[in-house]
Design an enzyme around this catalytic site. Structure first.
Site, short mmCIF file in Angstrom:
data_model
loop_
_atom_site.label_atom_id
_atom_site.label_comp_id
_atom_site.label_asym_id
_atom_site.label_seq_id
_atom_site.Cartn_x
_atom_site.Cartn_y
_atom_site.Cartn_z
N LYS A 1 13.72 11.53 -19.94
CA LYS A 1 12.51 10.98 -19.32
C LYS A 1 11.68 10.15 -20.30
O LYS A 1 11.87 10.22 -21.52
CB LYS A 1 11.68 12.14 -18.75
CG LYS A 1 12.38 12.90 -17.61
CD LYS A 1 11.45 13.95 -17.01
CE LYS A 1 12.14 14.69 -15.86
NZ LYS A 1 11.22 15.68 -15.24
N TYR B 1 13.02 10.94 -6.24
CA TYR B 1 12.30 12.22 -6.15
C TYR B 1 11.79 12.50 -4.74
O TYR B 1 10.89 13.33 -4.57
CB TYR B 1 11.17 12.27 -7.17
CG TYR B 1 11.59 12.73 -8.55
CD1 TYR B 1 12.12 14.01 -8.74
CD2 TYR B 1 11.46 11.92 -9.66
CE1 TYR B 1 12.51 14.45 -10.00
CE2 TYR B 1 11.84 12.35 -10.93
CZ TYR B 1 12.36 13.63 -11.09
OH TYR B 1 12.74 14.08 -12.33
N PHE C 1 2.10 16.97 -6.89
CA PHE C 1 2.30 16.20 -8.12
C PHE C 1 3.23 14.99 -7.91
O PHE C 1 3.57 14.31 -8.87
CB PHE C 1 2.86 17.09 -9.23
CG PHE C 1 4.10 17.85 -8.85
CD1 PHE C 1 5.36 17.24 -8.89
CD2 PHE C 1 4.03 19.17 -8.44
CE1 PHE C 1 6.50 17.91 -8.51
CE2 PHE C 1 5.18 19.87 -8.07
CZ PHE C 1 6.41 19.23 -8.11
N ARG D 1 21.30 23.05 -17.03
CA ARG D 1 20.00 23.67 -16.72
C ARG D 1 19.62 24.67 -17.83
O ARG D 1 18.46 24.80 -18.18
CB ARG D 1 20.05 24.38 -15.37
CG ARG D 1 20.32 23.50 -14.16
CD ARG D 1 19.20 22.59 -13.76
NE ARG D 1 17.93 23.25 -13.60
CZ ARG D 1 16.85 22.67 -13.08
NH1 ARG D 1 16.90 21.42 -12.64
NH2 ARG D 1 15.71 23.32 -12.99
N THR E 1 11.32 24.58 -16.26
CA THR E 1 10.53 23.39 -15.92
C THR E 1 9.25 23.29 -16.76
O THR E 1 8.94 22.24 -17.32
CB THR E 1 10.14 23.44 -14.42
OG1 THR E 1 11.33 23.62 -13.65
CG2 THR E 1 9.44 22.17 -13.98
N ARG F 1 13.46 21.64 -23.52
CA ARG F 1 12.06 21.61 -23.10
C ARG F 1 11.18 22.43 -24.05
O ARG F 1 10.05 22.05 -24.32
CB ARG F 1 11.95 22.08 -21.65
CG ARG F 1 12.40 20.97 -20.69
CD ARG F 1 12.58 21.47 -19.28
NE ARG F 1 12.65 20.38 -18.30
CZ ARG F 1 13.00 20.58 -17.04
NH1 ARG F 1 13.31 21.79 -16.61
NH2 ARG F 1 13.03 19.55 -16.21
N ASN G 1 8.23 16.62 -19.19
CA ASN G 1 9.11 17.68 -19.70
C ASN G 1 10.50 17.18 -20.13
O ASN G 1 11.47 17.92 -20.12
CB ASN G 1 9.18 18.85 -18.70
CG ASN G 1 9.78 18.43 -17.37
OD1 ASN G 1 10.17 17.28 -17.19
ND2 ASN G 1 9.86 19.37 -16.45
N HIS H 1 15.57 15.62 -16.88
CA HIS H 1 15.90 16.02 -15.51
C HIS H 1 17.36 16.46 -15.50
O HIS H 1 18.20 15.84 -16.18
CB HIS H 1 15.73 14.86 -14.53
CG HIS H 1 16.37 15.12 -13.20
ND1 HIS H 1 15.73 15.81 -12.19
CD2 HIS H 1 17.63 14.86 -12.74
CE1 HIS H 1 16.57 15.94 -11.16
NE2 HIS H 1 17.73 15.37 -11.47
N GLU I 1 22.92 12.49 -6.75
CA GLU I 1 22.15 11.88 -7.83
C GLU I 1 23.04 10.99 -8.72
O GLU I 1 22.59 9.95 -9.20
CB GLU I 1 21.44 12.96 -8.65
CG GLU I 1 20.34 13.64 -7.86
CD GLU I 1 19.64 14.76 -8.60
OE1 GLU I 1 18.73 15.36 -8.02
OE2 GLU I 1 20.01 15.04 -9.77
P1 DAT Z 1 13.09 20.72 -12.55
O1 DAT Z 1 12.87 19.36 -13.19
O2 DAT Z 1 13.11 21.83 -13.57
O3 DAT Z 1 14.29 20.75 -11.63
P2 DAT Z 1 11.43 20.63 -10.13
O4 DAT Z 1 12.63 20.08 -9.43
O5 DAT Z 1 10.74 21.81 -9.52
O6 DAT Z 1 11.78 21.03 -11.66
O7 DAT Z 1 10.32 19.49 -10.29
C1 DAT Z 1 10.70 18.17 -10.60
C2 DAT Z 1 9.76 17.63 -11.63
O8 DAT Z 1 8.44 17.55 -11.10
C3 DAT Z 1 9.60 18.49 -12.90
O9 DAT Z 1 10.62 18.29 -13.85
C4 DAT Z 1 8.27 18.03 -13.41
C5 DAT Z 1 7.48 17.80 -12.12
N1 DAT Z 1 6.70 19.01 -11.79
C6 DAT Z 1 7.18 20.17 -11.28
N2 DAT Z 1 6.19 21.08 -11.10
C7 DAT Z 1 5.06 20.45 -11.51
C8 DAT Z 1 3.69 20.85 -11.59
N3 DAT Z 1 3.30 22.07 -11.21
N4 DAT Z 1 2.80 19.94 -12.08
C9 DAT Z 1 3.19 18.71 -12.46
N5 DAT Z 1 4.47 18.26 -12.41
C10 DAT Z 1 5.39 19.13 -11.95
MG MG Z 2 14.63 19.78 -9.85
#
Ligand code: DAT
Ligand code: MG
Length: 140
Positions: free
Chosen positions: A11, A51, A59, A87, A93, A104, A114, A117, A128
């Site tokens: 990212k 996304y 968010f 993962r 996350t 991370r 973070n 992805h 994807e």
């Molecule tokens: P991951 O990337 O671990 O699969 P996710 O699919 O739940 O996590 O969310 C996608 C992305 O969205 C994540 O990498 C960062 C952002 N995100 C997730 N939860 C968030 C939050 N509470 N506040 C801000 N950004 C968030």
């Molecule tokens: Mg995800």
């Protein structure tokens, strides 16, 4: 466990800090092969499409703007159980909850910024990968 492929994105917070090589070393040390890779700058519309699954979460706007803010490195990782293994190497996350030694834990700035992805299941991995790469771009 079968050989799988998964979609990974380094990212903007990580490309900006010149961490692509260090993150790739974590993948390779874990036995994941980088079988396709390119650096691109997503438009806001492309980030929004990628996304889309998160479009109702609070968010979403911030996430899409961040992903379109600077270049990313998109890549296909291949290996035994690559989806789960990636993962694991990524960590939780929220970096505050990530295990020692994970990407991370070491590099992420916040739950939003973070660093990486990774696809979360075989179906999403296939979708994807197809979002970013044609078959000809993946070398195996
Ligand atoms: P991951 O990337 O671990 O699969 P996710 O699919 O739940 O996590 O969310 C996608 C992305 O969205 C994540 O990498 C960062 C952002 N995100 C997730 N939860 C968030 C939050 N509470 N506040 C801000 N950004 C968030
Ligand atoms: Mg995800």
């Amino acid at each position: 466990m079968a050989i799988e492929r998964t979609l990974s994105i380094i990212k903007p917070d990580a490309t900006r800090r010149n961490l692509t090589g260090k993150i790739n070393a974590k993948f390779e040390d874990a036995g994941l092969r980088i079988v396709a890779q390119k650096r691109i700058h997503l438009s806001l519309a492309q980030a929004g499409k990628f996304y889309e699954v998160h479009k109702d979460r609070p968010f979403y706007g911030e996430l899409c703007e961040f992903m379109a803010s600077e270049p990313v490195v998109v890549q296909v990782l291949e290996g035994e159980g690559a989806i789960a293994k990636n993962r694991e190497v990524m960590g939780a996350t929220n970096p505050a909850n990530a295990d020692e030694g994970t990407i991370r834990k070491e590099f992420a700035l916040s739950v939003g910024e973070n660093s990486v992805h990774g696809s979360d299941a075989p179906e999403t991995a296939a979708q994807e990968i197809a979002f970013f790469f044609s078959g000809l771009e993946i070398t195996g």
